[in-house]
Design a protein around this motif. Structure first.
Motif, PDB file in Angstrom:
ATOM      1  N   PHE A  20     -16.836  21.527   0.470  1.00 52.97           N
ATOM      2  CA  PHE A  20     -16.132  20.810   1.519  1.00 52.97           C
ATOM      3  C   PHE A  20     -15.489  19.491   1.077  1.00 52.97           C
ATOM      4  CE2 PHE A  20     -18.171  22.886   5.515  1.00 52.97           C
ATOM      5  CZ  PHE A  20     -17.393  24.006   5.297  1.00 52.97           C
ATOM      6  N   PRO A  21     -16.148  18.667   0.255  1.00 52.65           N
ATOM      7  CA  PRO A  21     -15.461  17.437  -0.162  1.00 52.65           C
ATOM      8  C   PRO A  21     -14.132  17.722  -0.848  1.00 52.65           C
ATOM      9  CG  PRO A  21     -17.793  17.313  -0.675  1.00 52.65           C
ATOM     10  CD  PRO A  21     -17.526  18.733  -0.250  1.00 52.65           C
ATOM     11  N   HIS A  22     -14.109  18.762  -1.683  1.00 52.05           N
ATOM     12  CA  HIS A  22     -12.867  19.114  -2.375  1.00 52.05           C
ATOM     13  C   HIS A  22     -11.866  19.737  -1.406  1.00 52.05           C
ATOM     14  CE1 HIS A  22     -15.109  18.309  -6.018  1.00 52.05           C
ATOM     15  NE2 HIS A  22     -16.026  19.186  -5.651  1.00 52.05           N
ATOM     16  N   MET A  23     -12.359  20.594  -0.490  1.00 51.97           N
ATOM     17  CA  MET A  23     -11.459  21.223   0.467  1.00 51.97           C
ATOM     18  C   MET A  23     -10.796  20.191   1.368  1.00 51.97           C
ATOM     19  SD  MET A  23     -12.173  24.110   3.396  1.00 51.97           S
ATOM     20  CE  MET A  23     -12.749  25.335   2.232  1.00 51.97           C
ATOM     21  N   HIS A  24     -11.573  19.224   1.825  1.00 50.81           N
ATOM     22  CA  HIS A  24     -10.998  18.173   2.664  1.00 50.81           C
ATOM     23  C   HIS A  24      -9.905  17.417   1.919  1.00 50.81           C
ATOM     24  CE1 HIS A  24     -14.926  18.066   5.233  1.00 50.81           C
ATOM     25  NE2 HIS A  24     -14.183  19.121   5.477  1.00 50.81           N
ATOM     26  N   ALA A  25     -10.117  17.203   0.628  1.00 52.89           N
ATOM     27  CA  ALA A  25      -9.093  16.533  -0.170  1.00 52.89           C
ATOM     28  C   ALA A  25      -7.835  17.399  -0.263  1.00 52.89           C
ATOM     29  CB  ALA A  25      -9.637  16.223  -1.562  1.00 52.89           C
ATOM     30  N   PHE A  26      -8.015  18.714  -0.424  1.00 54.91           N
ATOM     31  CA  PHE A  26      -6.857  19.614  -0.470  1.00 54.91           C
ATOM     32  C   PHE A  26      -6.117  19.629   0.869  1.00 54.91           C
ATOM     33  CE2 PHE A  26      -9.412  22.063  -3.806  1.00 54.91           C
ATOM     34  CZ  PHE A  26      -8.721  21.480  -4.849  1.00 54.91           C
ATOM     35  N   ILE A  27      -6.872  19.622   1.986  1.00 56.50           N
ATOM     36  CA  ILE A  27      -6.252  19.595   3.313  1.00 56.50           C
ATOM     37  C   ILE A  27      -5.479  18.298   3.499  1.00 56.50           C
ATOM     38  CG2 ILE A  27      -6.675  19.530   5.804  1.00 56.50           C
ATOM     39  CD1 ILE A  27      -9.097  21.322   5.344  1.00 56.50           C
ATOM     40  N   HIS A  28      -6.094  17.180   3.132  1.00 62.61           N
ATOM     41  CA  HIS A  28      -5.413  15.888   3.277  1.00 62.61           C
ATOM     42  C   HIS A  28      -4.140  15.846   2.451  1.00 62.61           C
ATOM     43  CE1 HIS A  28      -9.502  13.878   4.396  1.00 62.61           C
ATOM     44  NE2 HIS A  28      -9.045  14.679   5.339  1.00 62.61           N
ATOM     45  N   ASP A  29      -4.211  16.371   1.237  1.00 59.17           N
ATOM     46  CA  ASP A  29      -3.027  16.391   0.377  1.00 59.17           C
ATOM     47  C   ASP A  29      -1.919  17.223   1.009  1.00 59.17           C
ATOM     48  OD1 ASP A  29      -1.735  15.909  -2.318  1.00 59.17           O
ATOM     49  OD2 ASP A  29      -1.755  18.104  -2.306  1.00 59.17           O
ATOM     50  N   TYR A  30      -2.291  18.376   1.592  1.00 62.48           N
ATOM     51  CA  TYR A  30      -1.291  19.225   2.243  1.00 62.48           C
ATOM     52  C   TYR A  30      -0.661  18.502   3.440  1.00 62.48           C
ATOM     53  CZ  TYR A  30       0.879  23.174   4.615  1.00 62.48           C
ATOM     54  OH  TYR A  30       1.786  24.003   5.234  1.00 62.48           O
ATOM     55  N   LEU A  31      -1.492  17.875   4.273  1.00 60.67           N
ATOM     56  CA  LEU A  31      -0.984  17.184   5.456  1.00 60.67           C
ATOM     57  C   LEU A  31      -0.100  16.000   5.079  1.00 60.67           C
ATOM     58  CD1 LEU A  31      -4.174  17.186   7.746  1.00 60.67           C
ATOM     59  CD2 LEU A  31      -2.207  18.727   7.835  1.00 60.67           C
ATOM     60  N   MET A  32      -0.466  15.316   4.036  1.00 62.61           N
ATOM     61  CA  MET A  32       0.337  14.173   3.598  1.00 62.61           C
ATOM     62  C   MET A  32       1.705  14.636   3.100  1.00 62.61           C
ATOM     63  SD  MET A  32      -2.807  12.154   1.710  1.00 62.61           S
ATOM     64  CE  MET A  32      -1.826  10.901   0.893  1.00 62.61           C
ATOM     65  N   ARG A  33       1.722  15.743   2.356  1.00 64.15           N
ATOM     66  CA  ARG A  33       2.991  16.265   1.845  1.00 64.15           C
ATOM     67  C   ARG A  33       3.825  16.904   2.952  1.00 64.15           C
ATOM     68  NH1 ARG A  33       2.499  20.419  -0.696  1.00 64.15           N
ATOM     69  NH2 ARG A  33       0.244  20.804  -0.795  1.00 64.15           N
ATOM     70  N   ARG A  34       3.172  17.696   3.793  1.00 63.66           N
ATOM     71  CA  ARG A  34       3.888  18.488   4.810  1.00 63.66           C
ATOM     72  C   ARG A  34       4.329  17.653   6.003  1.00 63.66           C
ATOM     73  NH1 ARG A  34       6.033  21.115   8.292  1.00 63.66           N
ATOM     74  NH2 ARG A  34       5.946  23.373   8.641  1.00 63.66           N
ATOM     75  N   LEU A  35       3.485  16.681   6.422  1.00 70.66           N
ATOM     76  CA  LEU A  35       3.761  15.922   7.637  1.00 70.66           C
ATOM     77  C   LEU A  35       4.070  14.455   7.377  1.00 70.66           C
ATOM     78  CD1 LEU A  35       0.955  17.400   9.947  1.00 70.66           C
ATOM     79  CD2 LEU A  35       3.306  18.210   9.625  1.00 70.66           C
ATOM     80  N   GLY A  36       4.036  14.036   6.124  1.00 67.69           N
ATOM     81  CA  GLY A  36       4.371  12.658   5.802  1.00 67.69           C
ATOM     82  C   GLY A  36       3.330  11.647   6.262  1.00 67.69           C
ATOM     83  N   LEU A  37       2.057  12.047   6.301  1.00 66.67           N
ATOM     84  CA  LEU A  37       0.990  11.158   6.747  1.00 66.67           C
ATOM     85  C   LEU A  37       0.374  10.428   5.564  1.00 66.67           C
ATOM     86  CD1 LEU A  37      -0.845  13.633   9.167  1.00 66.67           C
ATOM     87  CD2 LEU A  37       0.786  11.847   9.806  1.00 66.67           C
ATOM     88  N   ASP A  38      -0.315   9.307   5.859  1.00 67.80           N
ATOM     89  CA  ASP A  38      -1.115   8.671   4.832  1.00 67.80           C
ATOM     90  C   ASP A  38      -2.523   9.277   4.865  1.00 67.80           C
ATOM     91  OD1 ASP A  38      -2.384   7.538   7.041  1.00 67.80           O
ATOM     92  OD2 ASP A  38      -1.587   5.524   6.693  1.00 67.80           O
ATOM     93  N   GLU A  39      -3.395   8.842   3.978  1.00 73.64           N
ATOM     94  CA  GLU A  39      -4.739   9.415   3.869  1.00 73.64           C
ATOM     95  C   GLU A  39      -5.527   9.291   5.171  1.00 73.64           C
ATOM     96  OE1 GLU A  39      -8.056  11.256   2.049  1.00 73.64           O
ATOM     97  OE2 GLU A  39      -6.049  10.985   1.211  1.00 73.64           O
ATOM     98  N   THR A  40      -5.440   8.130   5.793  1.00 72.99           N
ATOM     99  CA  THR A  40      -6.178   7.907   7.043  1.00 72.99           C
ATOM    100  C   THR A  40      -5.671   8.811   8.150  1.00 72.99           C
ATOM    101  OG1 THR A  40      -6.598   5.589   6.448  1.00 72.99           O
ATOM    102  CG2 THR A  40      -6.837   6.189   8.773  1.00 72.99           C
ATOM    103  N   GLY A  41      -4.356   8.916   8.273  1.00 67.19           N
ATOM    104  CA  GLY A  41      -3.765   9.764   9.302  1.00 67.19           C
ATOM    105  C   GLY A  41      -4.069  11.227   9.089  1.00 67.19           C
ATOM    106  N   ALA A  42      -4.062  11.663   7.839  1.00 65.11           N
ATOM    107  CA  ALA A  42      -4.375  13.058   7.523  1.00 65.11           C
ATOM    108  C   ALA A  42      -5.818  13.379   7.880  1.00 65.11           C
ATOM    109  CB  ALA A  42      -4.118  13.324   6.040  1.00 65.11           C
ATOM    110  N   SER A  43      -6.745  12.487   7.552  1.00 66.95           N
ATOM    111  CA  SER A  43      -8.148  12.704   7.869  1.00 66.95           C
ATOM    112  C   SER A  43      -8.369  12.766   9.376  1.00 66.95           C
ATOM    113  CB  SER A  43      -9.003  11.582   7.268  1.00 66.95           C
ATOM    114  OG  SER A  43     -10.358  11.741   7.612  1.00 66.95           O
TER     115      SER A  43
END
Length: 220
Positions: A20-43
């Motif tokens: 899960f720690p790694h998966m959450h990082a992958f999800i955050h990376d996807y959201l940041m790239r796809r939706l233009g969010l920062d780390e806090t917003g993606a989380s």
């Protein structure tokens, strides 16, 4: 003969530690790239959609027209399962179950197979029901459970469902499945047997017995 349905993450192995720690990082990376969010917003968005819809993907499909195949591939790379350790005791227990076992997961079959291979139990499962099978609805949507029952051609009462999620167990119980809550916490789910690991099922437990002929857990 009972049918055994197992959640994957935090049921068959400790996903909080190994994936899960790694998966959450992958999800955050996807959201940041796809939706233009920062780390806090993606989380924050990940957690909001997970709480509201049961999966992050459901919220992304509803509100952002995200391609589910692209998303699931992005967050389940082969490296995700790399730290999952073998579990010989789980393998031994699965070999003696009085019925076939299936994985029912909100991830994808490719990831599930890699995790099962790392655990050393891949050959102990008759099949995997994943997000593609579920048409990207996932647990705890009752339609997905019904689709599995139709695929297996069995009534709900023949199924014993193991999961760490209270919401997922409530749906299974509502449909008539027998339920086992995998948790170390003292917060029992109504109508479910609570165990620290699946391999405790079928062993003598204080306050419980079980009948191998019907696989029914009985409280005193």
């Amino acid at each position: 003969m009972p049918i055994f349905l197992f959640d994957l993450d935090n049921t068959l192995y400790d996903a909080n530690r190994h994936c899960f720690p790694h998966m959450h990082a992958f999800i955050h990376d996807y959201l940041m790239r796809r939706l233009g969010l920062d780390e806090t917003g993606a989380s924050a968005l990940r957690q909001h959609y997970w709480r509201r819809y049961g999966t992050t993907l459901a919220g992304l499909m509803r509100h952002h027209a995200v391609d589910p195949v692209e998303f699931l591939e992005a967050i389940h790379p082969p490296a995700l399962a790399a730290t999952v350790p073998p579990d010989r005791s789980l393998r031994q227990w699965l070999r003696h179950l009085p019925g076939p076992a299936f994985v029912f997961t909100n991830s994808v079959a490719s990831h599930a197979r890699r995790v099962l291979a790392r655990l050393g139990v891949e050959d102990q499962f008759a099949g995997i029901f994943d997000m593609h099978f579920a048409d990207y609805r996932g647990k705890p949507d009752a339609q997905v459970y019904r689709r599995i029952l139709r695929s297996l051609r069995v009534p709900s009462w023949r199924c014993i469902f193991f999961d760490d999620s209270r919401a997922n167990l409530r749906t299974a119980r509502w449909l008539g499945m027998q339920t086992v809550h995998i948790s170390h916490r003292r917060h029992p789910v109504k109508g479910a047997l609570q165990l620290a690991s699946p391999a405790q099922w079928g062993r003598p437990l204080e306050g419980f017995g079980w009948d191998r002929r019907t696989a029914t857990v009985r409280g005193r």
